[in-house]
Design a protein around this motif. Structure first.
Motif, PDB file in Angstrom:
ATOM      1  N   LEU A 241       0.837  -1.201   0.000  1.00 27.89           N
ATOM      2  CA  LEU A 241       0.000   0.000   0.000  1.00 27.89           C
ATOM      3  C   LEU A 241       0.872   1.252   0.000  1.00 27.89           C
ATOM      4  O   LEU A 241       2.071   1.184   0.286  1.00 27.89           O
ATOM      5  N   PRO A 242       0.294   2.425  -0.306  1.00 28.65           N
ATOM      6  CA  PRO A 242       1.043   3.668  -0.095  1.00 28.65           C
ATOM      7  C   PRO A 242       1.534   3.742   1.348  1.00 28.65           C
ATOM      8  O   PRO A 242       0.938   3.155   2.252  1.00 28.65           O
ATOM      9  N   GLN A 243       2.611   4.455   1.561  1.00 31.67           N
ATOM     10  CA  GLN A 243       3.168   4.549   2.905  1.00 31.67           C
ATOM     11  C   GLN A 243       2.096   4.983   3.909  1.00 31.67           C
ATOM     12  O   GLN A 243       1.222   5.786   3.601  1.00 31.67           O
ATOM     13  N   ARG A 244       2.193   4.466   5.128  1.00 34.73           N
ATOM     14  CA  ARG A 244       1.176   4.786   6.134  1.00 34.73           C
ATOM     15  C   ARG A 244       1.080   6.289   6.380  1.00 34.73           C
ATOM     16  O   ARG A 244      -0.011   6.826   6.586  1.00 34.73           O
ATOM     17  N   ARG A 245       2.207   6.988   6.332  1.00 35.10           N
ATOM     18  CA  ARG A 245       2.153   8.425   6.571  1.00 35.10           C
ATOM     19  C   ARG A 245       1.327   9.129   5.494  1.00 35.10           C
ATOM     20  O   ARG A 245       0.662  10.128   5.763  1.00 35.10           O
ATOM     21  N   PHE A 246       1.341   8.599   4.284  1.00 32.30           N
ATOM     22  CA  PHE A 246       0.504   9.159   3.223  1.00 32.30           C
ATOM     23  C   PHE A 246      -0.972   8.853   3.482  1.00 32.30           C
ATOM     24  O   PHE A 246      -1.838   9.720   3.297  1.00 32.30           O
ATOM     25  N   ARG A 247      -1.248   7.623   3.901  1.00 32.83           N
ATOM     26  CA  ARG A 247      -2.642   7.246   4.136  1.00 32.83           C
ATOM     27  C   ARG A 247      -3.225   8.045   5.304  1.00 32.83           C
ATOM     28  O   ARG A 247      -4.355   8.524   5.234  1.00 32.83           O
ATOM     29  N   GLU A 248      -2.466   8.187   6.362  1.00 33.32           N
ATOM     30  CA  GLU A 248      -2.923   8.994   7.498  1.00 33.32           C
ATOM     31  C   GLU A 248      -3.067  10.462   7.086  1.00 33.32           C
ATOM     32  O   GLU A 248      -4.033  11.136   7.467  1.00 33.32           O
ATOM     33  N   GLY A 249      -2.086  10.957   6.330  1.00 35.84           N
ATOM     34  CA  GLY A 249      -2.130  12.347   5.888  1.00 35.84           C
ATOM     35  C   GLY A 249      -3.315  12.621   4.995  1.00 35.84           C
ATOM     36  O   GLY A 249      -3.924  13.699   5.058  1.00 35.84           O
ATOM     37  N   ASN A 250      -3.660  11.651   4.161  1.00 35.48           N
ATOM     38  CA  ASN A 250      -4.831  11.782   3.294  1.00 35.48           C
ATOM     39  C   ASN A 250      -6.098  11.975   4.128  1.00 35.48           C
ATOM     40  O   ASN A 250      -6.931  12.857   3.842  1.00 35.48           O
ATOM     41  N   TYR A 251      -6.256  11.180   5.179  1.00 31.42           N
ATOM     42  CA  TYR A 251      -7.440  11.326   6.036  1.00 31.42           C
ATOM     43  C   TYR A 251      -7.420  12.665   6.764  1.00 31.42           C
ATOM     44  O   TYR A 251      -8.464  13.332   6.876  1.00 31.42           O
ATOM     45  N   ARG A 252      -6.251  13.088   7.225  1.00 31.93           N
ATOM     46  CA  ARG A 252      -6.176  14.365   7.945  1.00 31.93           C
ATOM     47  C   ARG A 252      -6.593  15.533   7.057  1.00 31.93           C
ATOM     48  O   ARG A 252      -7.191  16.502   7.536  1.00 31.93           O
ATOM     49  N   LEU A 253      -6.272  15.457   5.770  1.00 35.49           N
ATOM     50  CA  LEU A 253      -6.669  16.527   4.858  1.00 35.49           C
ATOM     51  C   LEU A 253      -8.191  16.636   4.731  1.00 35.49           C
ATOM     52  O   LEU A 253      -8.725  17.720   4.497  1.00 35.49           O
ATOM     53  N   ALA A 254      -8.886  15.519   4.888  1.00 31.00           N
ATOM     54  CA  ALA A 254     -10.345  15.515   4.763  1.00 31.00           C
ATOM     55  C   ALA A 254     -11.065  15.656   6.094  1.00 31.00           C
ATOM     56  O   ALA A 254     -12.252  16.020   6.118  1.00 31.00           O
ATOM     57  N   ARG A 255     -10.384  15.378   7.193  1.00 30.53           N
ATOM     58  CA  ARG A 255     -11.034  15.318   8.507  1.00 30.53           C
ATOM     59  C   ARG A 255     -11.752  16.630   8.849  1.00 30.53           C
ATOM     60  O   ARG A 255     -11.222  17.716   8.654  1.00 30.53           O
ATOM     61  N   GLY A 256     -12.972  16.507   9.348  1.00 34.05           N
ATOM     62  CA  GLY A 256     -13.750  17.670   9.738  1.00 34.05           C
ATOM     63  C   GLY A 256     -14.660  18.210   8.663  1.00 34.05           C
ATOM     64  O   GLY A 256     -15.457  19.100   8.927  1.00 34.05           O
ATOM     65  N   GLY A 257     -14.557  17.667   7.454  1.00 33.13           N
ATOM     66  CA  GLY A 257     -15.377  18.142   6.344  1.00 33.13           C
ATOM     67  C   GLY A 257     -16.275  17.055   5.792  1.00 33.13           C
ATOM     68  O   GLY A 257     -16.297  15.918   6.285  1.00 33.13           O
ATOM     69  N   ARG A 258     -16.980  17.384   4.735  1.00 39.05           N
ATOM     70  CA  ARG A 258     -17.979  16.478   4.160  1.00 39.05           C
ATOM     71  C   ARG A 258     -17.377  15.171   3.660  1.00 39.05           C
ATOM     72  O   ARG A 258     -18.042  14.130   3.656  1.00 39.05           O
ATOM     73  N   TYR A 259     -16.113  15.215   3.239  1.00 35.44           N
ATOM     74  CA  TYR A 259     -15.522  14.043   2.599  1.00 35.44           C
ATOM     75  C   TYR A 259     -14.995  12.998   3.585  1.00 35.44           C
ATOM     76  O   TYR A 259     -14.644  11.890   3.173  1.00 35.44           O
ATOM     77  N   ALA A 260     -14.928  13.331   4.864  1.00 32.04           N
ATOM     78  CA  ALA A 260     -14.475  12.367   5.869  1.00 32.04           C
ATOM     79  C   ALA A 260     -15.626  11.601   6.494  1.00 32.04           C
ATOM     80  O   ALA A 260     -15.387  10.623   7.212  1.00 32.04           O
ATOM     81  N   THR A 261     -16.863  12.004   6.247  1.00 32.07           N
ATOM     82  CA  THR A 261     -18.005  11.396   6.942  1.00 32.07           C
ATOM     83  C   THR A 261     -18.098   9.899   6.706  1.00 32.07           C
ATOM     84  O   THR A 261     -18.239   9.098   7.657  1.00 32.07           O
ATOM     85  N   GLU A 262     -18.004   9.450   5.455  1.00 34.19           N
ATOM     86  CA  GLU A 262     -18.110   8.025   5.163  1.00 34.19           C
ATOM     87  C   GLU A 262     -16.895   7.260   5.663  1.00 34.19           C
ATOM     88  O   GLU A 262     -17.013   6.111   6.078  1.00 34.19           O
ATOM     89  N   ALA A 263     -15.718   7.887   5.630  1.00 34.12           N
ATOM     90  CA  ALA A 263     -14.518   7.222   6.175  1.00 34.12           C
ATOM     91  C   ALA A 263     -14.671   7.003   7.676  1.00 34.12           C
ATOM     92  O   ALA A 263     -14.281   5.956   8.201  1.00 34.12           O
ATOM     93  N   ASP A 264     -15.242   7.982   8.380  1.00 33.52           N
ATOM     94  CA  ASP A 264     -15.461   7.831   9.822  1.00 33.52           C
ATOM     95  C   ASP A 264     -16.480   6.734  10.102  1.00 33.52           C
ATOM     96  O   ASP A 264     -16.316   5.954  11.036  1.00 33.52           O
ATOM     97  N   LYS A 265     -17.529   6.636   9.293  1.00 34.74           N
ATOM     98  CA  LYS A 265     -18.527   5.589   9.462  1.00 34.74           C
ATOM     99  C   LYS A 265     -17.932   4.227   9.209  1.00 34.74           C
ATOM    100  O   LYS A 265     -18.332   3.225   9.815  1.00 34.74           O
ATOM    101  N   PHE A 266     -16.976   4.169   8.273  1.00 35.66           N
ATOM    102  CA  PHE A 266     -16.411   2.889   7.842  1.00 35.66           C
ATOM    103  C   PHE A 266     -15.466   2.294   8.885  1.00 35.66           C
ATOM    104  O   PHE A 266     -15.193   1.105   8.866  1.00 35.66           O
ATOM    105  N   ALA A 267     -14.983   3.106   9.809  1.00 33.17           N
ATOM    106  CA  ALA A 267     -14.020   2.656  10.829  1.00 33.17           C
ATOM    107  C   ALA A 267     -14.585   1.451  11.569  1.00 33.17           C
ATOM    108  O   ALA A 267     -15.710   1.449  12.032  1.00 33.17           O
ATOM    109  N   GLY A 268     -13.754   0.414  11.644  1.00 33.26           N
ATOM    110  CA  GLY A 268     -14.134  -0.787  12.376  1.00 33.26           C
ATOM    111  C   GLY A 268     -14.861  -1.834  11.566  1.00 33.26           C
ATOM    112  O   GLY A 268     -15.112  -2.921  12.048  1.00 33.26           O
ATOM    113  N   ARG A 269     -15.219  -1.521  10.318  1.00 34.23           N
ATOM    114  CA  ARG A 269     -15.913  -2.512   9.475  1.00 34.23           C
ATOM    115  C   ARG A 269     -14.938  -3.536   8.915  1.00 34.23           C
ATOM    116  O   ARG A 269     -13.769  -3.249   8.717  1.00 34.23           O
TER     117      ARG A 269
END
Length: 269
Positions: A241-269
């Motif tokens: 996969l892409p480096q973990r720092r990239f994957r985490e950074g990708n989520y941080r860029l979206a966190r708090g906005g409309r585009y993170a909502t489904e990612a937050d729901k998906f946690a734990g699935r």
């Protein structure tokens, strides 16, 4: 055979003249005051955006009536509407195998769905897509009309170099069968604000066809969401996969906005 492999030999037609967006990440000279994200501002920006877009697309009851006879989005007139909708249909058509395979195969399937060829060895500015969805930032798939293809960043987008311009490569990278305009993987930074202030919405006045967002807490699964943040598809790829720092950074860029909502729901699935 993956969906990408089944179609990679397709003959290219005449693509709409566009060029490759290279998001250098260099600091810019001019900065705008930072807007608050929907969570910070205490209102549901994604819900309002969903209502506006739904009204625009369905106002006359024919699926595109509110967009206009020429398929122009009144709020984001740089959007290649026909191409965007066809891309979203392709994204929905991807099955479990397409999105849970080895990451490189998954990434090729995502490129195909977005109307892009896999050109990892092309020179930067000549259609190279090797970086697309492989870092934290180049995770938007934008379908743009030719009229906005040469727009430059004049300082309205934080973190993107002033003068950030399209070059000739996007014509080589875009698959023509999805409709007028071209596709590119644009930079996602600024997407957590409401309305979004990323490259697609600000520089090209275009909606995104989809965005890839890696899901917390392990960042091993991702969601693909549309311009209003609605879920189109999801996957849990294997392999390198892409480096973990990239994957985490990708989520941080979206966190708090409309585009993170489904990612937050998906946690734990």
């Amino acid at each position: 055979r993956t969906r990408f492999a089944e179609r990679k030999q397709a003959q290219p037609g005449q693509a709409f003249l566009l060029s490759a967006l290279l998001c250098s990440g260099a600091p810019i000279v001019l900065r705008r005051s930072r807007r608050r994200s929907p969570l910070e501002s205490g209102h549901n920006g994604a819900r309002a955006a969903r209502a506006r877009f739904s009204t625009a697309l369905h106002a006359d009851g024919d699926g595109l009536g509110g967009v206009g006879a020429q398929g122009i989005d009144p709020e984001y007139p740089g959007t290649a509407v026909e191409r965007m909708l066809n891309i979203q249909e392709r994204v929905r058509s991807l099955n479990v195998e397409d999105l849970n395979d080895d990451w490189e195969e998954v990434r090729r399937n995502i490129l195909w769905a977005g109307g892009l060829r896999d050109l990892p060895d092309a020179r930067p500015g000549q259609g190279c897509t090797g970086h697309s969805f492989n870092d934290d930032n180049h995770c938007d798939l934008t379908a743009m009309l030719g009229e906005v293809s040469h727009n430059q960043n004049d300082g309205q987008i934080e973190g993107i170099a002033i003068g950030n311009l399209l070059g000739p490569g996007i014509e080589a990278a875009s698959l023509p069968e999805l409709g007028p305009g071209g596709s590119w993987s644009t930079c996602t930074n600024g997407c957590n604000l409401e309305p979004p202030e990323d490259v697609a919405h600000m520089q090209f006045r275009s909606r995104i066809a989809f965005k890839l967002v890696w899901c917390p807490p392990d960042f091993e699964a991702f969601v693909l969401v549309d311009d209003i943040g609605a879920l189109l598809n999801h996957g849990r790829p294997q392999g390198n996969l892409p480096q973990r720092r990239f994957r985490e950074g990708n989520y941080r860029l979206a966190r708090g906005g409309r585009y993170a909502t489904e990612a937050d729901k998906f946690a734990g699935r």
